[in-house]
Write an enzyme that holds these catalytic residues in place. Sequence first.
Site: not given
Ligand code: RFL
Ligand code: PHB
Length: 393
Positions: A72, A201, A293, A297, A384
Amino acid sequence: MRTQVGIIGSGPAGLLLAQLLHQHGIETVILERQSREHVEARIRAGVLEQGTVRLLREAGVGERMDREGIIHQGLSLAFSGRRERIDLHHFSGGSTVMIYGQTEVTRDLIEARLKAGGLLEYEAPAIAVENFLEGQPRIIYQKNGQRYELLCDFVAGCDGYHGVSRQSVPPDKLRLFEKIYPFGWLGILSDTPPVNEELIYANHARGFALCSMRSHTRSRYYVQCSLDDKVENWSDDAFWAELRRRLPEETAANLITGPRLEMSIAPLRSFVAEPMRFGQLFLAGDAAHIMPPTGAKGLNLAASDVFYLSRALIAYYGEKRTDLLDRYSEACLRRVWKAIRFSWWFTTTMHKFDDDPINHRLQLAELDYLTGSTAARMSFAENYVGLPFEKFE
Ligand code: RFL
Ligand code: PHB
């Protein structure tokens, strides 16, 4: 059991670290609390910064991403019935972002891990990390109801916000910063073509909305919801009707709806734990910081932490250097705080906080300024697409 680097958590942070270390002959064991099915089914991020894309390629897991991911060059901001495009490519001086779901990143990394023959224990929750300030750390974990110890040179706490790594640190050694936002995001995933080729957005008097995607045939949409809202309160029709109301008329008219594949609510929070290193224990990703989110980031910061940590560990094992390990926390936190700031600013600009009309007018003025000023668009685009990684060698 014994290994060089014990990794807690098989999210993107833990898996990517293991893969980068494996390429340099460094042995790791990954302990994951959940099952593989659970980890692979989680719907989360969708936007990868260029630095993340480069690091995934370097780790040898870029092939499917480069084939199926969508580049994008811009995004749109909707407000006051208008839709204004920001040309990220132009205003950042040539950078872009990649649409490729975290689910897919995780799958590619798990496959690479299994191919490399690396140990990845599912349903093996870590219970505590011990002795990391004194010397040789150990991870206490469970598997099939039995208690085990994993002895390591280093422990990488990649276990997310609720993980055990940060909780194992004595409270007097930690400084925590936290801000909880008074709303959440209700998200839907559906096999429908995205309403627009790029992300939209939307700031609306009823609340924020986001139109995102996973592919040309799969859409991801979000609407701001109240903190006590429940998924059970929302039918598919109610979701689509609310989303339509928050989009400019022309966009709403093009929205194609369909049944949900998934619907979930995520709370919004800014959180940082300082420092990110405690003796032989290093925190990375959501274990050390989370943010709303809005700026996309979270996953990208997990990747930049892993960039610094992998280089520090490779320098240690390859050249007996400890200087990069010593610089890890500061290098990460400089980037973390800038992403926390950007996510906070973008969240504040796009969401409905209260009914005070001056606040909405101020947001609209901010958006009018942002979409009309070259300086403001350059600053937005630079943040961004992702600030550069620091030189770290
Ligand atoms: P994770 O992915 O949470 O993985 C952590 C893992 O550790 C396990 N765990 C354990 N394992 C063993 N023993 C224990 N005691 C444990 N406790 C926990 C868990 O089961 C899990 O598998 O962390 P990590 O690797 O640091 O990754 C971070 C990302 O997952 C997170 O920052 C992103 O998903 C945030 N996020 C977004 N980030 C972006 O860069 N771009 C996006 O567009 C974006 N959109 C989002 C998001 C997060 C969202 N939610 C649901 C919070 C959109 C949403 C809706
Ligand atoms: C997503 O596609 O889940 C998404 C995209 C952009 C954001 C957050 C989530 O800023």
